[in-house]
Design a protein around this motif. Sequence first.
Motif, PDB file in Angstrom:
ATOM      1  N   SER A   1       0.824  -1.212   0.000  1.00  0.00           N
ATOM      2  CA  SER A   1       0.000   0.000   0.000  1.00  0.00           C
ATOM      3  C   SER A   1       0.855   1.257   0.000  1.00  0.00           C
ATOM      4  O   SER A   1       0.425   2.310  -0.490  1.00  0.00           O
TER       5      SER A   1
ATOM      6  N   CYS B   1      -4.277  -0.140   6.597  1.00  0.00           N
ATOM      7  CA  CYS B   1      -3.210  -1.032   6.140  1.00  0.00           C
ATOM      8  C   CYS B   1      -2.117  -1.117   7.210  1.00  0.00           C
ATOM      9  O   CYS B   1      -1.999  -0.245   8.075  1.00  0.00           O
TER      10      CYS B   1
ATOM     11  N   LEU C   1      -0.665   8.030   2.836  1.00  0.00           N
ATOM     12  CA  LEU C   1      -1.112   6.680   3.157  1.00  0.00           C
ATOM     13  C   LEU C   1      -2.146   6.711   4.275  1.00  0.00           C
ATOM     14  O   LEU C   1      -3.138   5.979   4.246  1.00  0.00           O
TER      15      LEU C   1
ATOM     16  N   GLU D   1       1.800   2.158  -3.540  1.00  0.00           N
ATOM     17  CA  GLU D   1       0.602   2.627  -4.230  1.00  0.00           C
ATOM     18  C   GLU D   1       0.287   4.066  -3.855  1.00  0.00           C
ATOM     19  O   GLU D   1      -0.012   4.901  -4.715  1.00  0.00           O
TER      20      GLU D   1
ATOM     21  N   MET E   1      -5.416   4.844   2.917  1.00  0.00           N
ATOM     22  CA  MET E   1      -5.520   3.447   3.349  1.00  0.00           C
ATOM     23  C   MET E   1      -5.183   3.337   4.833  1.00  0.00           C
ATOM     24  O   MET E   1      -4.181   2.738   5.217  1.00  0.00           O
TER      25      MET E   1
END
Length: 279
Positions: free
Chosen positions: A239, A257, A250, A242, A254
Amino acid sequence: MSEAPSSPSSAAGPAPGANSTPGARIIAITSGKGGVGKTFVSANLAAALTRRGQRVLVLDADLGLANLDVVLNLYPKITLHDVFTGKANLDDAVITAPGGFSVLLAGSGMVEYSRLTPEVRNQFLSVIQTLAPRYDVILLDTGAGISDVVLFSVSLASEVLIVATPEPTSLTDAYAAIKVLAMQQKRQHVRLIVNQAARPGDGRAIASQLQQVLDRFVTTESGKPMRLMHLSDIPVDPSVREAVMRRQLLLLQMPGCPAALAISQLAGKVEEALLHRAP
């Protein structure tokens, strides 16, 4: 790990606290080498601390190769370069980033600021002194290595978080940077964040390994070994790549994660260990 070569004398910096300012707790986030996720950690840690109610400013102290704007997907009209050259006021250069914290971006390719001249030193210090009373914490996202500019930036901080990965080159350069901080800035301790940790417990093992080398080769001004304090691990997590490729935080995109959860835990540790002051 064998001992790294001694640092050049040009890497000297003032002792920590020599330029201390009232207000924000100033924390430098640095690394021995580039490419270890230092700016990623700085930006997401700022978001996590903001979520915990802290007033946070991230100052892009990598004056030559700044990339905080890339990580945050920001296109600032005014940067630290404009402030230094007198083209803009400092207040106009401070903007709000995704995540709710403030940022002061350097602007990339500032070749004239890749060396620490008295003018750069004074301008940088003036910026810190002006902004410190407005925040609870200022995170200095420094350049990598042990250049004069990096070490001066670090010297402004009361605490240093050094980011490393488990790769041998990262650890060797982290050791070299820690050694300089002990010998040139008379620091007694630094705190280690291990990014891209493959397994739980890797960070503590790495910190223990580095501490053994420090115990053998590095003595602080007090005569005691330099203390390396393991602060946190951030696990390998697809992640992260990404989010970086999307130029998104992040922690916002997400939050559940593994790496984002680790950064949230890191913020709690930073708040408890570094931001809670005695009345």
